[in-house]
Design a protein around this motif. Structure first.
Motif: not given
Length: 106
Positions: A92-103, A89-90, A80-83
């Motif tokens: 954060l990965k999406r936010f990171s991609a969005f942040w890079v795109k926006e900035t 993680k997913e 459950k914790e792993n899930e």
């Protein structure tokens, strides 16, 4: 009253077979603790009784193999914790991609 040959043939044709991997995955979904037997059975289009039998068999095999209830509970908790960590993680990965795109990558 017995079944006619036609009824037997029809019943044999409608009975579905599931491979061991499918059964293990279904049991794993129940054992993860996130879904009930009924929910998993409905999602997979199988009967609750069939899935319950698979879960009971898997638990018996685990007991026979020496897996204690405490170890099984710990395993469920870790799954459950792993899930949860995978989902975070997913996100954060999406936010990171969005942040890079926006900035503009600065």
């Amino acid at each position: 009253m017995g079944e006619t040959e036609d009824q037997k043939t029809r019943n044999e044709k409608t009975r579905r077979q599931f491979d061991d991997e499918f059964k293990k995955d279904a049991v794993r979904l129940v054992e993860s603790g996130n879904l009930t037997v009924r929910q998993v059975a409905e999602d997979l289009g199988i009967s609750k009784a069939t899935l319950s039998n698979w879960v009971d068999k898997a638990r018996k095999e685990a007991r026979d193999a020496g897996v204690t209830p405490d170890l099984a509970a710990e395993n469920r908790r870790l799954r459950k914790e792993n899930e949860q960590l995978r989902m975070e993680k997913e996100i954060l990965k999406r936010f990171s991609a969005f942040w890079v795109k926006e900035t503009g990558g600065n």
